[in-house]
Motif scaffolding. Sequence first.
Motif, PDB file in Angstrom:
ATOM      1  N   THR A  50       0.847  -1.192   0.000  1.00 25.56           N
ATOM      2  CA  THR A  50       0.000   0.000   0.000  1.00 25.56           C
ATOM      3  C   THR A  50       0.881   1.240   0.000  1.00 25.56           C
ATOM      4  O   THR A  50       1.686   1.432   0.916  1.00 25.56           O
ATOM      5  CB  THR A  50      -0.918   0.023   1.241  1.00 25.56           C
ATOM      6  OG1 THR A  50      -1.668  -1.197   1.276  1.00 25.56           O
ATOM      7  CG2 THR A  50      -1.858   1.210   1.200  1.00 25.56           C
ATOM      8  N   HIS A  51       0.753   2.066  -1.044  1.00 21.00           N
ATOM      9  CA  HIS A  51       1.500   3.326  -1.129  1.00 21.00           C
ATOM     10  C   HIS A  51       0.971   4.239  -0.036  1.00 21.00           C
ATOM     11  O   HIS A  51      -0.227   4.555  -0.003  1.00 21.00           O
ATOM     12  CB  HIS A  51       1.307   3.949  -2.512  1.00 21.00           C
ATOM     13  CG  HIS A  51       2.260   5.065  -2.802  1.00 21.00           C
ATOM     14  ND1 HIS A  51       2.041   6.352  -2.385  1.00 21.00           N
ATOM     15  CD2 HIS A  51       3.441   5.067  -3.459  1.00 21.00           C
ATOM     16  CE1 HIS A  51       3.039   7.118  -2.794  1.00 21.00           C
ATOM     17  NE2 HIS A  51       3.905   6.352  -3.448  1.00 21.00           N
ATOM     18  N   THR A  54      -0.680   7.752  -1.202  1.00 17.56           N
ATOM     19  CA  THR A  54      -1.880   7.735  -2.042  1.00 17.56           C
ATOM     20  C   THR A  54      -2.919   6.702  -1.618  1.00 17.56           C
ATOM     21  O   THR A  54      -4.077   6.804  -2.019  1.00 17.56           O
ATOM     22  CB  THR A  54      -1.497   7.432  -3.507  1.00 17.56           C
ATOM     23  OG1 THR A  54      -0.948   6.110  -3.592  1.00 17.56           O
ATOM     24  CG2 THR A  54      -0.515   8.463  -4.039  1.00 17.56           C
ATOM     25  N   VAL A  56      -2.981   3.705  -2.674  1.00 21.70           N
ATOM     26  CA  VAL A  56      -3.149   2.752  -3.773  1.00 21.70           C
ATOM     27  C   VAL A  56      -2.507   1.425  -3.377  1.00 21.70           C
ATOM     28  O   VAL A  56      -1.375   1.389  -2.900  1.00 21.70           O
ATOM     29  CB  VAL A  56      -2.522   3.295  -5.078  1.00 21.70           C
ATOM     30  CG1 VAL A  56      -2.565   2.249  -6.178  1.00 21.70           C
ATOM     31  CG2 VAL A  56      -3.242   4.557  -5.513  1.00 21.70           C
ATOM     32  N   LYS A  57      -3.262   0.326  -3.597  1.00 23.76           N
ATOM     33  CA  LYS A  57      -2.792  -1.000  -3.209  1.00 23.76           C
ATOM     34  C   LYS A  57      -2.445  -1.826  -4.441  1.00 23.76           C
ATOM     35  O   LYS A  57      -3.145  -1.774  -5.446  1.00 23.76           O
ATOM     36  CB  LYS A  57      -3.862  -1.727  -2.402  1.00 23.76           C
ATOM     37  CG  LYS A  57      -4.183  -1.046  -1.093  1.00 23.76           C
ATOM     38  CD  LYS A  57      -5.233  -1.780  -0.311  1.00 23.76           C
ATOM     39  CE  LYS A  57      -5.483  -1.005   0.986  1.00 23.76           C
ATOM     40  NZ  LYS A  57      -6.123  -1.794   1.989  1.00 23.76           N
ATOM     41  N   SER A  58      -1.368  -2.596  -4.324  1.00 24.26           N
ATOM     42  CA  SER A  58      -0.965  -3.555  -5.351  1.00 24.26           C
ATOM     43  C   SER A  58      -0.806  -4.894  -4.659  1.00 24.26           C
ATOM     44  O   SER A  58      -0.091  -4.988  -3.656  1.00 24.26           O
ATOM     45  CB  SER A  58       0.354  -3.146  -5.999  1.00 24.26           C
ATOM     46  OG  SER A  58       0.245  -1.883  -6.610  1.00 24.26           O
ATOM     47  N   TYR A  78       5.949   2.451   1.291  1.00 25.50           N
ATOM     48  CA  TYR A  78       4.874   1.467   1.263  1.00 25.50           C
ATOM     49  C   TYR A  78       4.778   0.723   2.591  1.00 25.50           C
ATOM     50  O   TYR A  78       5.778   0.545   3.282  1.00 25.50           O
ATOM     51  CB  TYR A  78       5.127   0.419   0.165  1.00 25.50           C
ATOM     52  CG  TYR A  78       4.965   0.967  -1.228  1.00 25.50           C
ATOM     53  CD1 TYR A  78       3.771   0.793  -1.918  1.00 25.50           C
ATOM     54  CD2 TYR A  78       5.987   1.667  -1.850  1.00 25.50           C
ATOM     55  CE1 TYR A  78       3.614   1.302  -3.197  1.00 25.50           C
ATOM     56  CE2 TYR A  78       5.836   2.181  -3.115  1.00 25.50           C
ATOM     57  CZ  TYR A  78       4.635   1.997  -3.789  1.00 25.50           C
ATOM     58  OH  TYR A  78       4.475   2.514  -5.051  1.00 25.50           O
TER      59      TYR A  78
END
Length: 181
Positions: A50-51, A54, A56-58, A78
């Motif tokens: 998780t950034h 932001t 945003v999750k990958s 992250y």
Amino acid sequence: MHNAHVGWFGAVIMALAIPSAAQIGGGGSIQGVVSDQTGAVVPSAMVVATHIATGVKSARETTAAGVYSISPLPVGDYNVAVSAAGFQTTVRQNVHVDALTVVTVDVNLQVGETATQVTVSDVAPALNTDDVRMGQTIRQDLYTALPLAMGNAPRSPLGFVGLLPGVTGGGGNNDAGNVLG
């Protein structure tokens, strides 16, 4: 007719002259091996990066060999969460990813309930045992904080060499300095 041809040709030249985002910079990646307390690999574990800035999750799932790779990732910090059935969720906080770098985050899961979470907030940098090369990356925030002009000349890549650990001297336009003596 001649002007239309020149206009088309000029547009093609302009399009080729504008670099794409992939050429300007690149993402980094996080990779590693997920294992249990005995050192056995954990297949099908879910790894989520998780950034922090932001949100945003990958996510990736580990292979049968317990290996994962999350790429490409934008530069930044992250939180990496790893979970698997029968194990406590483990979170590594503040994993920094630079452009074009690979950060290794190996995780040892503890047996327990998935709802229980183990958070690791400060971990010593991992020793690189994959190869004998040594390298250093100048972080984006340090790079942008430096002046555009260094000395009497525009900023030069050699000017950054003196900022790296183990370098003495250097920093001039034509002097890279001495590395580790």
